[in-house]
Design a protein around this motif. Structure first.
Motif, PDB file in Angstrom:
ATOM      1  N   GLY A   1      59.909  -0.422  -2.177  1.00  0.00           N
ATOM      2  CA  GLY A   1      59.853   0.623  -1.169  1.00  0.00           C
ATOM      3  C   GLY A   1      59.534   0.105   0.217  1.00  0.00           C
TER       4      GLY A   1
ATOM      5  N   ASN B   1      58.391   1.630   4.319  1.00  0.00           N
ATOM      6  CA  ASN B   1      58.081   2.710   5.253  1.00  0.00           C
ATOM      7  C   ASN B   1      58.911   2.515   6.513  1.00  0.00           C
ATOM      8  OD1 ASN B   1      55.039   2.061   3.905  1.00  0.00           O
ATOM      9  ND2 ASN B   1      55.728   4.171   3.884  1.00  0.00           N
TER      10      ASN B   1
ATOM     11  N   ALA C   1      54.649   7.571   0.297  1.00  0.00           N
ATOM     12  CA  ALA C   1      56.035   7.458   0.765  1.00  0.00           C
ATOM     13  C   ALA C   1      56.661   6.153   0.291  1.00  0.00           C
ATOM     14  CB  ALA C   1      56.080   7.552   2.289  1.00  0.00           C
ATOM     15  N   GLN C   2      55.893   5.074   0.328  1.00  0.00           N
ATOM     16  CA  GLN C   2      56.412   3.770  -0.110  1.00  0.00           C
ATOM     17  C   GLN C   2      56.772   3.789  -1.590  1.00  0.00           C
ATOM     18  OE1 GLN C   2      53.716   0.552   0.720  1.00  0.00           O
ATOM     19  NE2 GLN C   2      54.868  -0.935  -0.488  1.00  0.00           N
TER      20      GLN C   2
ATOM     21  N   SER D   1      59.907   5.971  -2.162  1.00  0.00           N
ATOM     22  CA  SER D   1      61.117   5.291  -1.691  1.00  0.00           C
ATOM     23  C   SER D   1      61.465   4.108  -2.582  1.00  0.00           C
ATOM     24  CB  SER D   1      60.930   4.811  -0.252  1.00  0.00           C
ATOM     25  OG  SER D   1      60.047   3.696  -0.183  1.00  0.00           O
TER      26      SER D   1
ATOM     27  N   ASP E   1      58.490   9.872   8.016  1.00  0.00           N
ATOM     28  CA  ASP E   1      58.869   8.754   7.158  1.00  0.00           C
ATOM     29  C   ASP E   1      59.870   9.188   6.100  1.00  0.00           C
ATOM     30  OD1 ASP E   1      58.798   6.118   6.391  1.00  0.00           O
ATOM     31  OD2 ASP E   1      56.850   6.232   5.393  1.00  0.00           O
ATOM     32  N   ILE E   2      59.559  10.281   5.382  1.00  0.00           N
ATOM     33  CA  ILE E   2      60.452  10.683   4.292  1.00  0.00           C
ATOM     34  C   ILE E   2      61.779  11.224   4.827  1.00  0.00           C
ATOM     35  CG2 ILE E   2      58.553  11.091   2.689  1.00  0.00           C
ATOM     36  CD1 ILE E   2      58.810  14.062   3.194  1.00  0.00           C
TER      37      ILE E   2
ATOM     38  N   MET F   1      63.887   8.246   5.493  1.00  0.00           N
ATOM     39  CA  MET F   1      64.348   7.720   4.207  1.00  0.00           C
ATOM     40  C   MET F   1      65.426   8.603   3.573  1.00  0.00           C
ATOM     41  SD  MET F   1      60.684   6.818   2.490  1.00  0.00           S
ATOM     42  CE  MET F   1      59.505   5.689   3.238  1.00  0.00           C
TER      43      MET F   1
ATOM     44  N   LEU G   1      64.614  11.443   2.063  1.00  0.00           N
ATOM     45  CA  LEU G   1      63.978  11.983   0.861  1.00  0.00           C
ATOM     46  C   LEU G   1      63.325  13.339   1.091  1.00  0.00           C
ATOM     47  CD1 LEU G   1      62.156   8.703  -0.302  1.00  0.00           C
ATOM     48  CD2 LEU G   1      64.332   9.606  -1.136  1.00  0.00           C
TER      49      LEU G   1
END
Length: 526
Positions: free
Chosen positions: A245, A247, A267-268, A271, A320-321, A324, A326
């Motif tokens: 993953g 960030n 989050a990491q 992901s 962050d997401i 990504m 997500l």
């Protein structure tokens, strides 16, 4: 065995924190309800992130009733924020000025606010009220299971043997931080275990391999060894996700924000492909009896610092997401064990109260304010709190029902027989087409009592649309004094008498619940 009989004593959990990114991480045990959540999370790829605000957050300085500002200035001048500093959400409601990023989430339909959430007859002990919120127990009962871990592990009696498996290769829930959450505590105990470092974990895992005696001690030792082995196996998938993953957000602070660090790890891991549906993070410091605000500047102080950290962490996580891709998989929810009192104290702080707002964030929420602003009466005494309009178990149940597709009948058994579904998610995102509560507030059902103020008795007018209807009386500490009526009413207009004999003079609240609606008003006994 009936489900209601599962709410019995359970073994005390043994947990040791696993270190990841400098913070401890705990893999929690599995049970049938979490199996449901896990399977549905795998089908829908949905994740729930719980953000616990430890200490009792001051809801009146977090989500401010702008339409009650004049009365607030009379009852809490010690801690009230300048009116011009409040971030407006609507003409009636605003946010603490430190929550700039969360206002942007609201403006883009990524934040929902639920007003006056709590439970009847609140307990003002941190320990007991936290226990109530984690277990979803009534205030007069003690449960040893968490609200996500209610069912007995009847289908998996040998757990943790053969877990992880091909169907369940990753932890069912992860707590990040030094505080172990009981939210996922099952009836058979918390089968997870933790260590403070990987070296310590390896020492414990290999520290004993001989046979165990056929005694209770032997059984418990064998259970611990199995849990260690399971946790070690889960650790491999966690490390793989952490290594895979990344960030992407530049909004995470470099230092000084522990909540942001926790959410960054969440989050990491997501992901990196970890298929864990439940994450729990927390931020402490909300027990603001003193110096909640700076005496010379109410925009500074302990609560402002907490609001800044909360805003920074959630804003960075959401950014962050989204970077990504997500964001559609993840729903976040804040909660605290109670709110604070209406009046401020002489130490520029607030004392333990009752109801407070909850916030849900993510790209899938409805993006609205659910419920009415708190009613602030300038006559309330120093013990007065905001009484609960929305039972927190209905919020939990609505998340389970519409995010994880748990059957409504199971929710009523699991959480709350009087469960009221709240449309936290848009209808096209829920798991079925059942009609939820679009706006559970319906003030037209409940009229103002007369006379008001009153001395011995007063009449309360109300309307029925046809169905079960209940009217309860509460004092200003949130304790239910009396149920005036709880029965079926045909459609029509009604009134009922409240006899206040034996009650002390002061402010009282009366609350109507009818079908999937509620309304609350206050009255003054002279």
């Amino acid at each position: 065995m009936k489900r209601r009989n599962f709410l019995k004593n359970t073994a005390t959990a043994t947990t040791l924190p696993i270190m990841l990114g400098g913070l401890p991480l705990h893999a929690l045990n599995r049970n049938p309800l979490v199996d449901i959540l896990y399977k549905n999370a795998m089908m829908t790829d949905r994740v729930l992130v719980l953000v616990q605000l430890n200490g009792g957050n001051d809801g009146l300085n977090t989500v401010i009733p702008r339409d009650e500002y004049g009365n607030l200035s009379l009852v809490r001048p010690q801690v009230l924020l300048p009116e011009s500093s409040i971030l407006p959400l609507t003409n009636e409601t605003g946010l603490h000025p430190a929550l700039t990023g969360m206002k942007q989430l609201y403006d883009t339909n990524k934040l929902s606010v639920l007003q006056n959430v709590g439970y009847d007859s609140p307990n003002f002990s941190h320990f007991r009220s936290t226990d109530i919120w984690l277990t979803a127990s009534p205030s007069d009962q003690v449960y040893d299971t968490g609200w996500l871990g209610r069912y007995m592990d009847m289908d998996h009696p040998n757990y943790p043997v053969n877990y992880p498996s091909d169907d369940f290769p990753d932890p069912l829930a992860i707590t990040i931080g030094s505080i172990v959450s009981n939210t996922c505590q099952g009836i058979g105990g918390n089968f997870g275990m933790a260590i403070r470092s990987l070296d310590e974990f390896n020492q414990l895992q290999t520290g004993g391999t001989g046979g165990t005696p056929n005694t209770r001690y032997g059984f418990e030792l064998d259970f611990i060894r199995q849990s260690m082995l399971q946790t070690n196996q889960y650790l491999g998938s966690i490390q793989q996700a952490a290594n895979s993953g990344n960030n992407l957000s530049s909004l995470y602070p470099q230092s000084g924000n522990n909540l942001a660090n926790q959410l960054k790890i969440v989050a990491q891991l997501i992901s990196g492909g970890l298929r864990t549906p439940i994450y729990i993070v927390n931020i402490g410091g909300f027990d603001t009896h003193a110096q909640q605000v700076d005496m010379n500047d109410h925009l500074a102080g302990r609560h402002a610092e907490l609001m800044f950290d909360l805003n920074e962490a959630i804003t960075a996580f959401q950014d962050d997401i989204e970077l990504m891709g997500l964001q559609d998989r993840i729903l976040g929810m804040t909660f605290s064990e109670f709110g604070r009192r209406i009046r401020g104290n002489d130490s520029f702080g607030t004392d333990h109260g009752a109801a407070a707002p909850m916030m849900l964030f993510g790209s899938q929420v409805n993006g609205q304010i659910i419920g009415q602003n708190p009613i602030i009466d300038p006559s309330v005494d120093e013990t007065a709190s905001i009484p609960a309009d929305i039972d927190f178990r209905s919020v939990y149940g609505s998340v389970l029902m519409d995010w994880f597709c748990v059957d409504e009948n199971d929710i009523r058994t699991l959480l709350y027989s009087d469960f009221q579904r709240i449309n936290i998610l848009p209808p096209d995102l829920s798991c079925d087409s059942a009609t939820g509560v679009q706006d559970i507030l319906n003030p037209d059902l409940l009229g103002q009592n007369y006379p008001n103020p009153f001395q011995s008795s007063t009449r309360i007018p109300f309307s029925s649309e046809g169905g079960d209807l209940r009217i309860d009386i509460f004092n200003t500490t949130g304790v239910m004094i009396k149920t005036l009526t709880n029965q079926f009413f045909a459609p029509g207009e009604y009134q009922i008498t409240f006899d206040a004999d034996g009650l002390a003079a002061g402010v009282y609240y009366y609350r109507l619940r009818h079908n999937n609606s509620y309304a609350t008003r206050n009255m003054l006994l002279k």
